[in-house]
Design a protein around this motif. Structure first.
Motif, PDB file in Angstrom:
ATOM      1  N   VAL A 242      67.149  46.224  22.648  1.00 17.98           N
ATOM      2  CA  VAL A 242      66.063  46.405  23.617  1.00 17.98           C
ATOM      3  C   VAL A 242      66.053  47.831  24.163  1.00 17.98           C
ATOM      4  CG1 VAL A 242      65.286  45.740  25.939  1.00 17.98           C
ATOM      5  CG2 VAL A 242      65.884  43.981  24.278  1.00 17.98           C
ATOM      6  N   THR A 243      67.218  48.336  24.518  1.00 21.10           N
ATOM      7  CA  THR A 243      67.312  49.691  25.071  1.00 21.10           C
ATOM      8  C   THR A 243      66.764  50.724  24.104  1.00 21.10           C
ATOM      9  OG1 THR A 243      69.225  49.121  26.431  1.00 21.10           O
ATOM     10  CG2 THR A 243      68.889  51.447  25.954  1.00 21.10           C
ATOM     11  N   GLU A 244      67.154  50.602  22.839  1.00 15.06           N
ATOM     12  CA  GLU A 244      66.701  51.580  21.841  1.00 15.06           C
ATOM     13  C   GLU A 244      65.223  51.393  21.509  1.00 15.06           C
ATOM     14  OE1 GLU A 244      67.178  54.884  19.431  1.00 15.06           O
ATOM     15  OE2 GLU A 244      68.550  53.993  20.879  1.00 15.06           O
ATOM     16  N   ALA A 245      64.784  50.137  21.425  1.00 19.70           N
ATOM     17  CA  ALA A 245      63.395  49.867  21.065  1.00 19.70           C
ATOM     18  C   ALA A 245      62.412  50.386  22.112  1.00 19.70           C
ATOM     19  CB  ALA A 245      63.188  48.359  20.863  1.00 19.70           C
ATOM     20  N   PHE A 246      62.837  50.374  23.394  1.00 22.50           N
ATOM     21  CA  PHE A 246      61.933  50.770  24.469  1.00 22.50           C
ATOM     22  C   PHE A 246      62.233  52.155  25.035  1.00 22.50           C
ATOM     23  CE2 PHE A 246      61.562  46.000  25.197  1.00 22.50           C
ATOM     24  CZ  PHE A 246      60.368  45.926  24.495  1.00 22.50           C
ATOM     25  N   ALA A 247      63.012  52.937  24.308  1.00 20.42           N
ATOM     26  CA  ALA A 247      63.366  54.279  24.805  1.00 20.42           C
ATOM     27  C   ALA A 247      62.123  55.121  25.058  1.00 20.42           C
ATOM     28  CB  ALA A 247      64.306  54.973  23.823  1.00 20.42           C
ATOM     29  N   ASP A 248      61.156  55.075  24.143  1.00 23.65           N
ATOM     30  CA  ASP A 248      59.940  55.888  24.304  1.00 23.65           C
ATOM     31  C   ASP A 248      59.127  55.406  25.504  1.00 23.65           C
ATOM     32  OD1 ASP A 248      60.602  57.430  22.131  1.00 23.65           O
ATOM     33  OD2 ASP A 248      59.281  56.363  20.732  1.00 23.65           O
ATOM     34  N   GLN A 249      59.001  54.090  25.663  1.00 20.09           N
ATOM     35  CA  GLN A 249      58.234  53.562  26.793  1.00 20.09           C
ATOM     36  C   GLN A 249      58.888  53.909  28.131  1.00 20.09           C
ATOM     37  OE1 GLN A 249      58.897  51.930  23.992  1.00 20.09           O
ATOM     38  NE2 GLN A 249      57.358  50.386  23.513  1.00 20.09           N
ATOM     39  N   MET A 250      60.217  53.874  28.174  1.00 16.19           N
ATOM     40  CA  MET A 250      60.896  54.220  29.421  1.00 16.19           C
ATOM     41  C   MET A 250      60.670  55.685  29.767  1.00 16.19           C
ATOM     42  SD  MET A 250      62.112  51.491  30.749  1.00 16.19           S
ATOM     43  CE  MET A 250      62.610  52.465  32.155  1.00 16.19           C
ATOM     44  N   ARG A 251      60.699  56.547  28.751  1.00 17.46           N
ATOM     45  CA  ARG A 251      60.422  57.965  29.009  1.00 17.46           C
ATOM     46  C   ARG A 251      58.991  58.151  29.485  1.00 17.46           C
ATOM     47  NH1 ARG A 251      64.033  58.830  24.566  1.00 17.46           N
ATOM     48  NH2 ARG A 251      62.345  58.581  23.064  1.00 17.46           N
ATOM     49  N   GLU A 252      58.063  57.416  28.873  1.00 21.72           N
ATOM     50  CA  GLU A 252      56.656  57.527  29.282  1.00 21.72           C
ATOM     51  C   GLU A 252      56.471  57.023  30.708  1.00 21.72           C
ATOM     52  OE1 GLU A 252      52.175  56.175  27.817  1.00 21.72           O
ATOM     53  OE2 GLU A 252      53.926  55.702  26.581  1.00 21.72           O
ATOM     54  N   CYS A 253      57.127  55.924  31.047  1.00 22.66           N
ATOM     55  CA  CYS A 253      57.039  55.380  32.407  1.00 22.66           C
ATOM     56  C   CYS A 253      57.588  56.380  33.416  1.00 22.66           C
ATOM     57  CB  CYS A 253      57.797  54.062  32.484  1.00 22.66           C
ATOM     58  SG  CYS A 253      57.659  53.224  34.071  1.00 22.66           S
TER      59      CYS A 253
ATOM     60  N   ILE B 250      49.802  53.188  39.386  1.00 20.64           N
ATOM     61  CA  ILE B 250      49.483  51.773  39.177  1.00 20.64           C
ATOM     62  C   ILE B 250      48.633  51.588  37.929  1.00 20.64           C
ATOM     63  CG2 ILE B 250      48.165  49.818  40.096  1.00 20.64           C
ATOM     64  CD1 ILE B 250      49.135  50.595  42.860  1.00 20.64           C
ATOM     65  N   GLU B 251      47.610  52.405  37.774  1.00 18.11           N
ATOM     66  CA  GLU B 251      46.721  52.285  36.620  1.00 18.11           C
ATOM     67  C   GLU B 251      47.469  52.501  35.309  1.00 18.11           C
ATOM     68  OE1 GLU B 251      42.730  53.971  38.945  1.00 18.11           O
ATOM     69  OE2 GLU B 251      43.891  55.280  37.608  1.00 18.11           O
ATOM     70  N   LYS B 252      48.273  53.556  35.250  1.00 18.42           N
ATOM     71  CA  LYS B 252      48.941  53.892  33.994  1.00 18.42           C
ATOM     72  C   LYS B 252      50.085  52.935  33.669  1.00 18.42           C
ATOM     73  CE  LYS B 252      47.825  58.832  33.756  1.00 18.42           C
ATOM     74  NZ  LYS B 252      48.389  60.204  33.616  1.00 18.42           N
ATOM     75  N   VAL B 253      50.829  52.508  34.688  1.00 25.37           N
ATOM     76  CA  VAL B 253      51.923  51.563  34.436  1.00 25.37           C
ATOM     77  C   VAL B 253      51.360  50.218  33.979  1.00 25.37           C
ATOM     78  CG1 VAL B 253      53.756  50.220  35.526  1.00 25.37           C
ATOM     79  CG2 VAL B 253      53.637  52.682  35.903  1.00 25.37           C
ATOM     80  N   CYS B 254      50.278  49.780  34.602  1.00 29.47           N
ATOM     81  CA  CYS B 254      49.647  48.530  34.167  1.00 29.47           C
ATOM     82  C   CYS B 254      49.175  48.636  32.717  1.00 29.47           C
ATOM     83  CB  CYS B 254      48.469  48.169  35.076  1.00 29.47           C
ATOM     84  SG  CYS B 254      48.946  47.406  36.645  1.00 29.47           S
ATOM     85  N   GLU B 255      48.587  49.761  32.372  1.00 33.20           N
ATOM     86  CA  GLU B 255      48.116  49.929  30.994  1.00 33.20           C
ATOM     87  C   GLU B 255      49.288  49.963  30.017  1.00 33.20           C
ATOM     88  OE1 GLU B 255      45.088  52.688  28.323  1.00 33.20           O
ATOM     89  OE2 GLU B 255      45.286  53.042  30.474  1.00 33.20           O
ATOM     90  N   LEU B 256      50.360  50.634  30.403  1.00 32.02           N
ATOM     91  CA  LEU B 256      51.549  50.685  29.561  1.00 32.02           C
ATOM     92  C   LEU B 256      52.097  49.280  29.334  1.00 32.02           C
ATOM     93  CD1 LEU B 256      53.636  52.525  28.124  1.00 32.02           C
ATOM     94  CD2 LEU B 256      54.868  52.641  30.287  1.00 32.02           C
ATOM     95  N   HIS B 257      52.154  48.481  30.389  1.00 36.67           N
ATOM     96  CA  HIS B 257      52.661  47.118  30.271  1.00 36.67           C
ATOM     97  C   HIS B 257      51.694  46.228  29.498  1.00 36.67           C
ATOM     98  CE1 HIS B 257      55.832  47.135  33.746  1.00 36.67           C
ATOM     99  NE2 HIS B 257      55.912  48.196  32.971  1.00 36.67           N
ATOM    100  N   ALA B 258      50.401  46.502  29.598  1.00 39.78           N
ATOM    101  CA  ALA B 258      49.417  45.690  28.884  1.00 39.78           C
ATOM    102  C   ALA B 258      49.579  45.811  27.381  1.00 39.78           C
ATOM    103  CB  ALA B 258      47.999  46.097  29.285  1.00 39.78           C
ATOM    104  N   HIS B 259      50.028  46.953  26.927  1.00 42.23           N
ATOM    105  CA  HIS B 259      50.205  47.178  25.496  1.00 42.23           C
ATOM    106  C   HIS B 259      51.495  46.567  24.971  1.00 42.23           C
ATOM    107  CE1 HIS B 259      46.795  49.739  24.512  1.00 42.23           C
ATOM    108  NE2 HIS B 259      46.965  50.373  25.650  1.00 42.23           N
ATOM    109  N   ASP B 260      52.407  46.193  25.846  1.00 44.99           N
ATOM    110  CA  ASP B 260      53.725  45.777  25.376  1.00 44.99           C
ATOM    111  C   ASP B 260      54.346  44.750  26.321  1.00 44.99           C
ATOM    112  OD1 ASP B 260      56.400  45.651  24.439  1.00 44.99           O
ATOM    113  OD2 ASP B 260      56.229  47.677  23.639  1.00 44.99           O
ATOM    114  N   GLN B 261      54.257  43.468  25.958  1.00 50.60           N
ATOM    115  CA  GLN B 261      54.796  42.415  26.815  1.00 50.60           C
ATOM    116  C   GLN B 261      56.308  42.523  26.941  1.00 50.60           C
ATOM    117  OE1 GLN B 261      53.481  38.461  25.852  1.00 50.60           O
ATOM    118  NE2 GLN B 261      51.422  39.123  25.321  1.00 50.60           N
TER     119      GLN B 261
END
Length: 203
Positions: A62-73, A94-105
């Motif tokens: 999980v840590t490695e798979a979401f490394a890019d998303q964590m950096r983006e967040c 709020i807008e960007k974090v919601c969109e980031l989460h919408a793309h990846d459950q």
């Protein structure tokens, strides 16, 4: 021939690792973090032993798979904190974090729960929440964010956002944008009733 063998093995190992991460990202994004490790191995076209050799625990995967998303967040939150208008920065987070989460459950699950023992995710999550707390205080000082807002409200919002489901990815993103707009209106000290994003078809 023997000189080339180690390179071939290293190349195969790298290919296996890349396939595992690609499969994990797809499965986590669509199904969340409850996907069994064996399903990840099957989707990647490798055996369970190969998967566990590369990633001994689901936490490490999980840590490695979401490394890019964590950096983006982290970038999203840092940019919001750097905005000279705290309320605008808060809204954009709020807008960007919601969109980031919408793309990846899966990422939404990992972020809101700080996935057990995944220290990198927990550390990045703590940094993001501390920065959002600082940004929220600045927005409250301007009188635009309601004075009774607390960080738990943001966590509650993200947990509720995790429940947004739709028949397609596009509809899910559209629903996320409308959800974020409604939340922002609720968080504002003097709520306004401007136009909301379009209503997606969710049924």
């Amino acid at each position: 021939m023997t000189d080339r063998l180690p390179h071939t093995l290293r190349s195969d190992a790298q290919d296996n690792r890349a396939r595992i991460l690609d499969a994990a990202r797809v499965l986590f994004a669509t199904e969340g973090l409850n996907v069994p490790m064996r399903e990840v191995a099957r989707s990647a076209g490798v055996g369970p032993a190969t998967l566990y050799r590369r990633f001994p625990t689901k936490e490490s995967l999980v840590t490695e798979a979401f490394a890019d998303q964590m950096r983006e967040c982290r970038t999203i939150v840092d940019e919001g904190l750097a905005d000279q208008d705290p309320w605008r920065g808060f809204r954009r987070v709020i807008e960007k974090v919601c969109e980031l989460h919408a793309h990846d459950q899966g990422f939404a699950d990992a972020f809101t729960s700080a996935f057990p023992r995944a220290l990198d995710i927990a550390g990045d999550r703590a940094h993001a929440l501390a920065s959002i707390t600082k940004l929220a205080r600045r927005a409250q000082d301007t009188g635009q964010l309601r004075p009774d807002f607390v960080l738990d409200d943001l966590i509650l919002m993200l947990m509720a956002h995790r429940g947004v489901h739709a028949a397609s990815q596009a509809a899910r993103v559209a629903a996320s944008r409308r959800f974020a707009a409604l939340v922002i209106q609720a968080f504002r000290a003097s709520p306004t009733h401007g136009p909301l994003p379009p209503v997606p078809r969710l049924a």
